[in-house]
Motif scaffolding. Structure first.
Motif, PDB file in Angstrom:
ATOM      1  N   GLY A  19       0.809  -1.215   0.000  1.00  0.00           N
ATOM      2  CA  GLY A  19       0.000   0.000   0.000  1.00  0.00           C
ATOM      3  C   GLY A  19       0.839   1.261   0.000  1.00  0.00           C
ATOM      4  N   VAL A 121      -5.464  -2.850   3.032  1.00  0.00           N
ATOM      5  CA  VAL A 121      -4.653  -1.627   3.010  1.00  0.00           C
ATOM      6  C   VAL A 121      -3.732  -1.619   1.800  1.00  0.00           C
ATOM      7  CG1 VAL A 121      -4.719  -1.184   5.503  1.00  0.00           C
ATOM      8  CG2 VAL A 121      -2.884  -2.614   4.549  1.00  0.00           C
ATOM      9  N   ARG A 124      -5.253   0.442  -0.554  1.00  0.00           N
ATOM     10  CA  ARG A 124      -5.531   1.778  -0.019  1.00  0.00           C
ATOM     11  C   ARG A 124      -7.040   2.052   0.005  1.00  0.00           C
ATOM     12  NH1 ARG A 124      -0.669   2.257  -2.986  1.00  0.00           N
ATOM     13  NH2 ARG A 124      -1.675   2.870  -4.919  1.00  0.00           N
ATOM     14  N   ARG A 125      -7.792   1.018   0.428  1.00  0.00           N
ATOM     15  CA  ARG A 125      -9.251   1.147   0.490  1.00  0.00           C
ATOM     16  C   ARG A 125      -9.808   0.760   1.852  1.00  0.00           C
ATOM     17  NH1 ARG A 125     -12.454  -0.293  -4.728  1.00  0.00           N
ATOM     18  NH2 ARG A 125     -13.949  -0.564  -3.069  1.00  0.00           N
ATOM     19  N   GLY A 143      -3.392   7.615   4.339  1.00  0.00           N
ATOM     20  CA  GLY A 143      -2.799   7.303   3.050  1.00  0.00           C
ATOM     21  C   GLY A 143      -3.034   5.871   2.603  1.00  0.00           C
ATOM     22  N   LEU A 144      -3.586   5.045   3.494  1.00  0.00           N
ATOM     23  CA  LEU A 144      -3.850   3.646   3.169  1.00  0.00           C
ATOM     24  C   LEU A 144      -5.348   3.349   3.140  1.00  0.00           C
ATOM     25  CD1 LEU A 144      -1.045   1.876   5.248  1.00  0.00           C
ATOM     26  CD2 LEU A 144      -1.118   2.212   2.770  1.00  0.00           C
ATOM     27  N   GLY A 145      -6.161   4.390   3.036  1.00  0.00           N
ATOM     28  CA  GLY A 145      -7.602   4.170   2.928  1.00  0.00           C
ATOM     29  C   GLY A 145      -8.441   4.878   3.971  1.00  0.00           C
TER      30      GLY A 145
END
Length: 254
Positions: A19, A121, A124-125, A143-145
Motif C-alpha cells: 500500500g 490496506v 488503499r481502500r 494514506g492507506l484508505g
C-alpha cells in the motif's frame, strides 16, 4: 514519515508495504526485520525503497515509525531486548496486546498506538481503527484508505472483535459454493457466480446513506427468497449464538 520500520513481515506487514509503495511516486524508506525472510527479501527486490535490516534493533534505530507486526504469541521472543527511543512512534498491530504491556516490553517513553489494519490496506481502500489518536499514525493510515481513531481501549477491543468475523464470512461463501456443486453445478461455475454475487453486494456498502439493516430490506421482498433464508436460517437463535461468540472473543481480547 520518511522512514518506516516493520518488525514482523507477515500478511499484514506485506500488505502495508504494498500500500505504501505500489504505484506511489515518492514512497517512504521502509526498513524490514529479517523475520519472514522470504517475504522481506521479495519486497526488497520489488521496491527499491525497501531494505532488509540486520536485526530488529537495526529496524528501530533507522525508523521514525516502528511498526510491530509479529504474532501476539511470539511477542516476548521477537521483541526481547528491543529498545525504542522516545523520539519515535511505536505502532502495534498485534491483537490483544495492550499499550501498558507494550511500554513495559519495550522500556520506552515513545508514543504507543494500537491499530487494526486489514489486508485491504494494500489497495488503499481499508479504514483502519486506531487508539489513541496520534497525528503521525492517523496520517499514515489516511494514506492507506482512512483512519478511524476511537476513544479508549474498550472501544478498540470491540472493533478488534469485529475483525474476527472475516473468515466466517468466507466460510459462508464456501458453504454456498459447495451446496451448489452438490446440486450438480460445476464447481468452477458455482465459485464464479458466488464471487460475482457477493462482490456486487460489497459494492452496495459504498452507499453510506443506507444502513446495513436498510440494505437487507432493500434486497428482499415480502414472502420472497431472500426473506425466507434470512428468517429460517439467520433466525433469532442464530443471531444470539453469534452475539455470544462475539462476547466471548471480546472478553479474551480485553
Amino acid at each position: 514519515m520518511n522512514r518506516i520500520g516493520i518488525i514482523g513481515v507477515g500478511e499484514i506487514g506485506r500488505a502495508m508495504v504494498d500500500g505504501l509503495c505500489d504505484g506511489v511516486q515518492e514512497p517512504p524508506e521502509i526498513h524490514l526485520s529479517p523475520r519472514g525472510t522470504r517475504t522481506a527479501a521479495e519486497l526488497s527486490e520489488r521496491y527499491p525503497n525497501v531494505r532488509v535490516c540486520a536485526d530488529n534493533q537495526d529496524v528501530a534505530d533507522r525508523s521514525e515509525v516502528v511498526i510491530l507486526a509479529v504474532r501476539p504469541q511470539d511477542r516476548a521472543e521477537a521483541l526481547d531486548g528491543l529498545r525504542v527511543g522516545g523520539d519515535k512512534v511505536v505502532l502495534s498491530v498485534m491483537a490483544g496486546v495492550g499499550i501498558d504491556e507494550l511500554r513495559d516490553l519495550l522500556g520506552t517513553t515513545a508514543p504507543v498506538v494500537r491499530a487494526i489494519p486489514l489486508p485491504a490496506v494494500r489497495e488503499r481502500r481499508c479504514v483502519t481503527v486506531t487508539f489513541p489518536s496520534h497525528p503521525v499514525v492517523d496520517a499514515f493510515f489516511d494514506g492507506l484508505g482512512g483512519s478511524l481513531p476511537v476513544a479508549d481501549e474498550a472501544a478498540f477491543g470491540v472493533f478488534s472483535t469485529l475483525t474476527g468475523t472475516l473468515s466466517a464470512h468466507y466460510a459462508y461463501l464456501a458453504t454456498l459454493t459447495a451446496w451448489a456443486a452438490r446440486q450438480g453445478i460445476p464447481a468452477e461455475a458455482a465459485d464464479r457466480y458466488v464471487r460475482s454475487l457477493f462482490q456486487a453486494v460489497g459494492r452496495a456498502l459504498d452507499d453510506e446513506t443506507r444502513s446495513p439493516a436498510q440494505l437487507a430490506g432493500d434486497h428482499e421482498t415480502a414472502g420472497g427468497s431472500n426473506e425466507r433464508i434470512r428468517t429460517t436460517w439467520f433466525d433469532t437463535a442464530n443471531a444470539e449464538s453469534l452475539t455470544k461468540a462475539l462476547d466471548a472473543l471480546l472478553a479474551d481480547l480485553r
